[in-house]
Design a protein around this motif. Sequence first.
Motif, PDB file in Angstrom:
ATOM      1  N   TRP A 175       0.924  -1.182   0.070  1.00 30.71           N
ATOM      2  CA  TRP A 175      -0.029   0.089   0.188  1.00 30.71           C
ATOM      3  C   TRP A 175       1.061   1.379  -0.054  1.00 30.71           C
ATOM      4  N   LEU A 176       1.891   1.228   0.900  1.00 35.95           N
ATOM      5  CA  LEU A 176       2.867   2.305   0.793  1.00 35.95           C
ATOM      6  C   LEU A 176       3.501   2.624  -0.781  1.00 35.95           C
ATOM      7  N   ALA A 177       4.038   1.472  -1.097  1.00 35.19           N
ATOM      8  CA  ALA A 177       4.697   1.672  -2.327  1.00 35.19           C
ATOM      9  C   ALA A 177       3.571   2.218  -3.359  1.00 35.19           C
ATOM     10  N   HIS A 178       2.475   1.748  -3.427  1.00 41.22           N
ATOM     11  CA  HIS A 178       1.380   2.423  -4.293  1.00 41.22           C
ATOM     12  C   HIS A 178       1.285   3.930  -3.755  1.00 41.22           C
ATOM     13  N   LEU A 179       1.303   4.349  -2.752  1.00 35.81           N
ATOM     14  CA  LEU A 179       1.012   5.770  -2.543  1.00 35.81           C
ATOM     15  C   LEU A 179       2.282   6.586  -3.072  1.00 35.81           C
ATOM     16  N   VAL A 180       3.497   6.107  -2.996  1.00 33.19           N
ATOM     17  CA  VAL A 180       4.516   6.590  -3.242  1.00 33.19           C
ATOM     18  C   VAL A 180       4.835   6.739  -4.994  1.00 33.19           C
ATOM     19  N   GLY A 181       4.140   5.591  -5.553  1.00 34.82           N
ATOM     20  CA  GLY A 181       4.068   5.430  -6.984  1.00 34.82           C
ATOM     21  C   GLY A 181       4.923   4.566  -7.635  1.00 34.82           C
ATOM     22  N   TRP A 182       5.661   3.945  -6.657  1.00 37.21           N
ATOM     23  CA  TRP A 182       6.651   2.823  -7.153  1.00 37.21           C
ATOM     24  C   TRP A 182       6.022   1.428  -7.770  1.00 37.21           C
TER      25      TRP A 182
ATOM     26  N   LYS B 258      17.608   0.143  -1.758  1.00 37.17           N
ATOM     27  CA  LYS B 258      16.615   0.050  -2.998  1.00 37.17           C
ATOM     28  C   LYS B 258      17.714   0.269  -4.204  1.00 37.17           C
TER      29      LYS B 258
END
Length: 141
Positions: free
Chosen positions: A72-79, A139
Amino acid sequence: MLARTAPSGTGRAGRRRDGSGRGKSGAGSPGCAGSGDGGAEAEAPARASPWPALCAVLLLLCLIGLPVSGWWLAHLVGWPLGQIWLLGSSLLFLPGAVCGLWLAARVTGRHRKSPWFSLVLALLGLACFATTLWLMVAKPV
């Protein structure tokens, strides 16, 4: 000389025939506070601790919640989820979680036959989680 005899109702050395070590009064062995009830405390069944079940539930919640919140956090950041470091950390999380669950079952259960297997599980799980942590922090592209 007369030989000393044990009090009536006891065997040798002042012990009762049932092995409880209590005399006629029912008071426990010296140094223990007996209640005079004939040892009812020792005959009470042991209650199972609720801690292993609580720890298992919390561990399962963490093992389910960490990937969901990470995605969910990766989706929010846009990765994009197709990045190598994100896929690698997701794939390493699975064997680490399995090792953690298996180790928790061995520690809380009665599986104490092979401590080396528990050590291998712990080291493998630690290696998976340490590599996942490195991938999340560094990363690499």
